[in-house]
Structure formats: C-alpha cells, structure tokens
Enzyme design. Structure first.
Site, mmCIF file in Angstrom:
data_model
loop_
_atom_site.group_PDB
_atom_site.id
_atom_site.type_symbol
_atom_site.label_atom_id
_atom_site.label_comp_id
_atom_site.label_asym_id
_atom_site.label_seq_id
_atom_site.Cartn_x
_atom_site.Cartn_y
_atom_site.Cartn_z
ATOM 1 N N CYS A 134 0.836 -1.202 0.000
ATOM 2 C CA CYS A 134 0.000 0.000 0.000
ATOM 3 C C CYS A 134 0.873 1.254 0.000
ATOM 4 O O CYS A 134 1.408 1.651 1.039
ATOM 5 C CB CYS A 134 -0.927 -0.001 1.213
ATOM 6 S SG CYS A 134 -1.975 1.457 1.299
ATOM 7 N N CYS A 137 -0.407 4.104 2.179
ATOM 8 C CA CYS A 137 -0.179 3.913 3.618
ATOM 9 C C CYS A 137 1.284 4.165 3.976
ATOM 10 O O CYS A 137 1.587 4.789 4.980
ATOM 11 C CB CYS A 137 -0.510 2.482 4.050
ATOM 12 S SG CYS A 137 -1.980 1.785 3.328
ATOM 13 N N ASP A 138 2.188 3.655 3.181
ATOM 14 C CA ASP A 138 3.588 3.577 3.608
ATOM 15 C C ASP A 138 4.560 4.447 2.816
ATOM 16 O O ASP A 138 5.724 4.565 3.196
ATOM 17 C CB ASP A 138 4.056 2.110 3.544
ATOM 18 C CG ASP A 138 3.259 1.225 4.497
ATOM 19 O OD1 ASP A 138 2.841 1.740 5.554
ATOM 20 O OD2 ASP A 138 3.036 0.050 4.191
#
Ligand code: NDP
Length: 309
Positions: A134, A137-138
C-alpha cells in the site's frame, strides 16, 4: 442454538466500526475476528493518516483499541472465523470454525481484501520492513529514497506516480513488455521523469539486511540477472476480495467485489450488508473502511426496526 440480531464477519476498521455503532444502538452484535484479527492494517507498522493521531499510531494498537471500544458497547468479539453461512433465508444460519451454530437476523460482511504477493520467501521476511502492498499507507516513510513498484495495472501506475511525488526515484517492475493499465495512467507514468519502467522483468529476490530492504534481484526475459538498489518494495499486482464464502447468494462484480446498492451498504439479499474493502476496489483506506462500517451499522439498525426484529 444461539441467536443474534447482528452478526459481523471481519475485524478490520470496517468490522470494528460497525460493532461500535451497533453496540451503541443496543444491538449487541457478535463479531468474528477471522484469521487476521485487526485485518490488513496490522501488516503495516505506523499509521500516519488516520485522523486523530497527530504523531501517528501503531497499526496493531489502533486496531486493538477499536476492538476494545466495540467491547465497551457490548459487542461480543470472538476469535476464529465463520466457516459456513446460509444466506438463502432469514434468520441466516452460520457455523463457526469450532462448529458453533448461530442464527442471525442481519449480517455485516466486513471480510476485507487480501493483497496479492509474489510468493517469495524474502518478500515475506521483509514485510513491514520495506515490503508493502500500500503506497498510500507507507509511501511517506520513503521520502527522497528510491523504491520499486511491481505490477503493470492501474494500481501500479497510480501508486508509482504517487510515490514519484515523494521519492527520489521509482522503478516499475513489469513482467511483460506492455502495461495492463489504461492509456491515461500510462501517460501519467510516461510524463513523470523520476519513474523508470523495467520491462520484461520478474523479481527473483528482495534483498536486505537487519534494517530492512536494500534492493531487489531481477531476472529479465533475455536471461539477464541484475540488482537494483531500493529502500522500499511495493506490490501492486492486485487484491483478492474475501467474498468467496458468500458468492452463492451475494452479487459481486467480475473481480469478486460485493456490489452494494448506491450509497448504502445493502447487498442484493435483504438483511445482509457489506462494508470495507470487500466491497471497495477503489479507496481501500482504513478511514474509508471505517466510514463504510458506520454506514452498515446504521443500515442494520434501520432494517431491524423496520422488521420489528
Ligand atoms: P490488475 O489485475 O489490473 O493488474 C495487475 C498487474 O499486476 C498486471 O499488470 C499483471 O501483469 C501484474 N501481475 C500479476 N501477477 C503478477 C506477478 N506474479 N508478477 C508480476 N506481475 C504480476 O490489478 P490492479 O490492482 O492494477 O487493478 C484492479 C482493478 O482496479 C482494475 O480493473 C483497474 O482498472 C482498477 N483500478 C482503477 C484505478 C483508476 O481508475 N484510478 C486505480 C486502480 C485500480 P499482466 O498484465 O502481465 O497480467
């Protein structure tokens, strides 16, 4: 046999949020956590984009806290999974993996989706230590660093262009000599100078040390093996929505995502609702999953009242 007004299947942000709302509405839901308590989020480390946490929050702590919050309002949260369910008539008959039977007046499906991985041992070794599925997300953890995205679809192109805004260099590792992505996405990639596409390449190994990912070893179709230096390795080769258990009754799209009715969480079966990534191929964020869990619980509440249940 045990009965419940609402059975929630799944324990990601969607499942827990629906349990919080249903609990506060005095519905006393039963929630089965499934095989990955806390859901996909627990495969990452720090969550920095969930509102309310100025310094970010450990993903496991966030999910654990959501579970505790649901329990506080009377949700009965259980380990294990629902092994089978019959949605042909109400109340719906479910059996858990220990053989316990439950009759449920309503069901919220919040089983999420599972990101596909290549299946390399090294990829599993560095999961959460540089390997991620992701970028939204990261990606932030790789600012000004070099990263690679695997895949040639719309997700890979979208994630690569997103990462290109943060990172110094982004490789896209594509196994064929063409993208599967739409022309518009391909154009975005072509117009982004710090993206380099590595065509006809498959990853043999993710390289790293005790601090995490340091590179990837690639095999090109012509037999050449070479290494790239990277700090982050992002998978974007698709997701599998966890809807198989319900497919006999519940309508899904061609990729298996549950179809819900407009802005509601209603499925084609009255009394069965869906929330989170199992019905969302597009946004796939903890916050959007939580929001749809809220919606599902409100829809359940309305349904139970309308049917005097
Ligand atoms: P897709 O299935 O469309 O693409 C998967 C990609 O990963 C393909 O390029 C595929 O290669 C590659 N791949 C699969 N397995 C492997 C493997 N083992 N090793 C290397 N590469 C592999 O998935 P997406 O997640 O990209 O998209 C899913 C759906 O969501 C699509 O319908 C897409 O259009 C849509 N979407 C739309 C967006 C938008 O419109 N903004 C954004 C994101 C997704 P190959 O081509 O060789 O099979």
């Amino acid at each position: 046999m045990e009965t419940t007004r609402c059975l929630i299947i799944g324990s990601g942000p969607a499942g827990y949020t629906s349990a919080i709302y249903a609990g506060r509405a005095d519905i006393s839901p039963i929630l089965y956590e499934g095989m990955e308590p806390g859901g996909q989020l627990t495969t990452t480390t720090v969550v920095e984009n969930f509102p309310g946490f100025a310094e970010g929050v450990d993903a496991n702590i966030l999910m654990d806290t959501m579970g505790k919050q649901a329990k506080r309002f009377g949700a009965d949260i259980r380990r294990g999974k629902i092994a089978s369910i019959d949605l042909s008539s109400r109340p719906f008959h479910a059996v858990d993996d220990r053989g316990n039977e439950i009759l449920a007046q309503s069901v919220i499906i919040a089983t999420g989706a599972t990101a596909k991985y290549l299946g390399l041992p090294s990829e599993q070794k560095f999961r959460g230590l540089g390997v991620s599925a992701c970028a939204t997300c990261d990606g932030f953890f790789y600012r000004k660093k070099d990263v690679a995205v695997v895949g040639g679809g719309d997700t890979a192109c979208e994630e690569a262009t997103y990462l290109a805004g943060l990172c110094r260099k982004v490789y896209i590792i594509v196994r064929r000599d063409v993208f599967r992505a739409s022309k518009a996405m391909q154009e975005r990639v072509n117009n982004t100078p710090n993206i380099e596409v590595l065509w006809n390449c498959n990853t043999q190994e993710v390289l790293g040390d005790e601090n995490g990912v340091t590179g990837a070893r690639l095999l090109r179709k012509d037999g050449k093996v070479f290494d790239i230096k990277i700090d982050g390795f992002f998978l974007a080769i698709g997701h599998h929505p966890n809807s198989d258990l319900f497919k006999e009754w519940i309508d899904t799209d061609e990729n298996g995502y549950i179809i819900t009715d407009g802005k509601t969480s209603k499925t084609n079966v009255e009394g069965v609702f869906a929330a989170g990534d199992v019905q969302d191929p597009h946004y796939r964020q903890a916050i959007t999953a939580a929001a749809s869990g809220c919606r599902a619980a409100l829809d359940v509440e309305k349904f139970l009242i309308a049917n005097n249940l």
